[in-house]
Design an enzyme around this catalytic site. Structure first.
Site, PDB file in Angstrom:
ATOM      1  N   ASN A 188       0.833  -1.219   0.000  1.00  0.00           N
ATOM      2  CA  ASN A 188       0.000   0.000   0.000  1.00  0.00           C
ATOM      3  C   ASN A 188       0.860   1.259   0.000  1.00  0.00           C
ATOM      4  O   ASN A 188       2.008   1.256   0.464  1.00  0.00           O
ATOM      5  CB  ASN A 188      -0.988   0.004   1.184  1.00  0.00           C
ATOM      6  CG  ASN A 188      -0.340  -0.106   2.548  1.00  0.00           C
ATOM      7  OD1 ASN A 188       0.755  -0.659   2.694  1.00  0.00           O
ATOM      8  ND2 ASN A 188      -0.996   0.405   3.568  1.00  0.00           N
ATOM      9  N   MET A 189       0.293   2.340  -0.565  1.00  0.00           N
ATOM     10  CA  MET A 189       0.979   3.639  -0.605  1.00  0.00           C
ATOM     11  C   MET A 189      -0.040   4.705  -0.200  1.00  0.00           C
ATOM     12  O   MET A 189      -1.105   4.811  -0.823  1.00  0.00           O
ATOM     13  CB  MET A 189       1.428   3.998  -2.034  1.00  0.00           C
ATOM     14  CG  MET A 189       2.512   3.141  -2.605  1.00  0.00           C
ATOM     15  SD  MET A 189       2.823   3.589  -4.353  1.00  0.00           S
ATOM     16  CE  MET A 189       4.113   4.771  -4.146  1.00  0.00           C
ATOM     17  N   GLU A 190       0.287   5.461   0.832  1.00  0.00           N
ATOM     18  CA  GLU A 190      -0.613   6.538   1.286  1.00  0.00           C
ATOM     19  C   GLU A 190       0.055   7.880   1.025  1.00  0.00           C
ATOM     20  O   GLU A 190       1.276   7.983   1.060  1.00  0.00           O
ATOM     21  CB  GLU A 190      -0.877   6.382   2.795  1.00  0.00           C
ATOM     22  CG  GLU A 190      -1.559   5.066   3.146  1.00  0.00           C
ATOM     23  CD  GLU A 190      -1.635   4.818   4.657  1.00  0.00           C
ATOM     24  OE1 GLU A 190      -1.081   5.623   5.444  1.00  0.00           O
ATOM     25  OE2 GLU A 190      -2.240   3.796   5.038  1.00  0.00           O
TER      26      GLU A 190
ATOM     27  N   GLU B  37      -3.163  -4.739  -3.018  1.00  0.00           N
ATOM     28  CA  GLU B  37      -3.667  -5.609  -4.088  1.00  0.00           C
ATOM     29  C   GLU B  37      -3.604  -4.877  -5.424  1.00  0.00           C
ATOM     30  O   GLU B  37      -3.270  -5.477  -6.456  1.00  0.00           O
ATOM     31  CB  GLU B  37      -5.119  -6.019  -3.776  1.00  0.00           C
ATOM     32  CG  GLU B  37      -5.285  -6.901  -2.545  1.00  0.00           C
ATOM     33  CD  GLU B  37      -5.339  -6.145  -1.201  1.00  0.00           C
ATOM     34  OE1 GLU B  37      -4.901  -4.980  -1.129  1.00  0.00           O
ATOM     35  OE2 GLU B  37      -5.815  -6.752  -0.224  1.00  0.00           O
TER      36      GLU B  37
ATOM     37  N   CYS C 158     -10.899  -3.610  -2.855  1.00  0.00           N
ATOM     38  CA  CYS C 158      -9.933  -4.471  -3.549  1.00  0.00           C
ATOM     39  C   CYS C 158     -10.610  -5.677  -4.180  1.00  0.00           C
ATOM     40  O   CYS C 158     -10.229  -6.107  -5.266  1.00  0.00           O
ATOM     41  CB  CYS C 158      -8.851  -4.956  -2.598  1.00  0.00           C
ATOM     42  SG  CYS C 158      -7.656  -3.667  -2.257  1.00  0.00           S
TER      43      CYS C 158
HETATM   44  N1  THU Z   1      -5.196  -1.657   2.762  1.00  0.00           N
HETATM   45  C1  THU Z   1      -4.727  -2.397   1.717  1.00  0.00           C
HETATM   46  O1  THU Z   1      -3.641  -2.123   1.184  1.00  0.00           O
HETATM   47  N2  THU Z   1      -5.477  -3.450   1.272  1.00  0.00           N
HETATM   48  C2  THU Z   1      -6.689  -3.770   1.825  1.00  0.00           C
HETATM   49  O2  THU Z   1      -7.521  -4.344   1.180  1.00  0.00           O
HETATM   50  C3  THU Z   1      -6.939  -3.344   3.200  1.00  0.00           C
HETATM   51  C4  THU Z   1      -6.467  -1.940   3.430  1.00  0.00           C
HETATM   52  C5  THU Z   1      -4.433  -0.467   3.173  1.00  0.00           C
HETATM   53  C6  THU Z   1      -5.085   0.832   2.739  1.00  0.00           C
HETATM   54  C7  THU Z   1      -4.530   1.795   3.765  1.00  0.00           C
HETATM   55  O3  THU Z   1      -3.254   2.213   3.325  1.00  0.00           O
HETATM   56  C8  THU Z   1      -4.365   0.962   5.020  1.00  0.00           C
HETATM   57  O4  THU Z   1      -4.343  -0.412   4.587  1.00  0.00           O
HETATM   58  C9  THU Z   1      -5.474   1.138   6.058  1.00  0.00           C
HETATM   59  O5  THU Z   1      -6.685   0.852   5.504  1.00  0.00           O
HETATM   60 ZN    ZN Z   2      -8.187  -2.839  -0.340  1.00  0.00          ZN
END
Ligand code: THU
Ligand code: ZN
Length: 307
Positions: A100-102, A115, A143
């Site tokens: 994940n990237m925020e 994903e 996702c």
């Molecule tokens: N996150 C994912 O990368 N995949 C998921 O399906 C669950 C949530 C990430 C998104 C965000 O960066 C963090 O987890 C908190 O929701």
């Molecule tokens: Zn997700």
């Protein structure tokens, strides 16, 4: 969290400490190569599988699960500090990482899920179908909808930490999919959008090639981005979703490739977006906003024509 090409050897050791010593050594020899781009070739996967002794399918499942901490090390999560890693095996036998990237300072809608990252990485490496997907946390509804856009999605073997393996179709019953909108195209099976662009710029022609194979069967709004850094060139293709909101922008796609290649977002030196002026969906304003938050570079937008 820094991904492992930037991890100290102690941090890298921590990510693989749960594995046997010979497997740890084998893994280090692959992931520490300067040309490792979050993708294991099928030959490398075979050498890793030789360390397991169950059936072929069980070995592949266990290897994908075992690689999750390494995938998590790519996570950029300055808002949640929740580091999600995804590991996918393609039909080719290759294995891919995603995380994940925020983006702190913008809406949460710009967040890239692990994903989406792993699917973008596999697509970038010419993979057209996934057979296995291991994740550190259960895939969220968004996702599941994004995954459902893939060719053969229902048969993907989903491996959620501490859960038995599940067929994807079983975790998204009564699904809404592209066929509900009468569309037979699927994500990762690159189309050939017939586009041309009057520009001598090499970067612009790369962005055009990304737009040419971008996926937008619902809005018919192809778009692509090219990002340049001193170390490389990264392309991003628009990946649309039948439910619209889980779509991934070309800039998000290019940032995923850049980051998973071990490059730094702060090193972007130029950025070009190519899209069609008359399209119903435009990436220009949102991409400018995201890019201006993470870089001093201004996004150049060029309009292509249909051949
Ligand atoms: N996150 C994912 O990368 N995949 C998921 O399906 C669950 C949530 C990430 C998104 C965000 O960066 C963090 O987890 C908190 O929701
Ligand atoms: Zn997700």
């Amino acid at each position: 969290m820094a991904h492992f090409t930037k991890l100290s050897s102690e941090q890298l050791t921590d990510c693989i400490a749960h594995l046997s010593t010979p497997l740890q050594q084998q893994l280090k020899s692959i992931v520490c190569r300067v040309d490792f781009k979050a993708c294991f070739t099928s030959e490398q996967v075979q050498t890793l599988l030789a360390h397991y002794s169950a059936s072929d399918k069980a070995n592949k499942q266990q290897l994908c699960r075992d690689l999750i901490p390494l995938a998590q090390s790519y996570s950029l999560a300055p808002i949640s500090s929740f580091y999600v890693g995804a590991v996918a095996m393609g039909e080719s036998g290759k294995i891919y990482f995603g995380a994940n990237m925020e983006f702190k300072g913008l809406t949460l809608a710009q967040t890239v899920h692990a994903e989406q990252s792993v699917i973008t990485n596999a697509w970038r490496h010419q993979e057209t179908k996934l057979v296995m997907l291991a994740v550190s946390a259960p895939p969220c509804g968004h996702c599941r909808q994004f995954i459902n856009e893939l060719n053969g999605a229902g048969d993907i073997d989903v491996l959620i930490t501490k859960q038995p393996s599940t067929r994807f179709a079983d975790i998204l019953p009564m699904a809404f999919g592209p066929s509900d909108l009468g569309i037979s195209a699927r994500l990762m099976v690159s189309p050939d959008n017939q586009l041309t662009l009057k520009s001598d710029s090499v970067l612009a022609q790369h962005a055009l090639s990304a737009a040419t194979s971008s996926y937008s069967p619902f809005s018919l709004s192809p778009s692509g981005i090219a990002l340049q850094t001193p170390n490389g060139l990264y392309l991003g293709r628009y990946a649309e979703n039948c439910a619209y909101n889980p779509s991934l922008s070309p800039l998000q796609g290019a940032l995923i490739s850049l980051h998973l290649s071990g490059d730094s977002i702060s090193d972007i030196s130029s950025a070009v977006l190519v899209e069609h002026k008359e399209s119903k969906v435009s990436q220009e304003k949102t991409s400018k906003q995201l890019l201006s938050l993470i870089s001093d570079v201004t996004l150049e937008t060029l309009h292509c024509s249909v051949k």
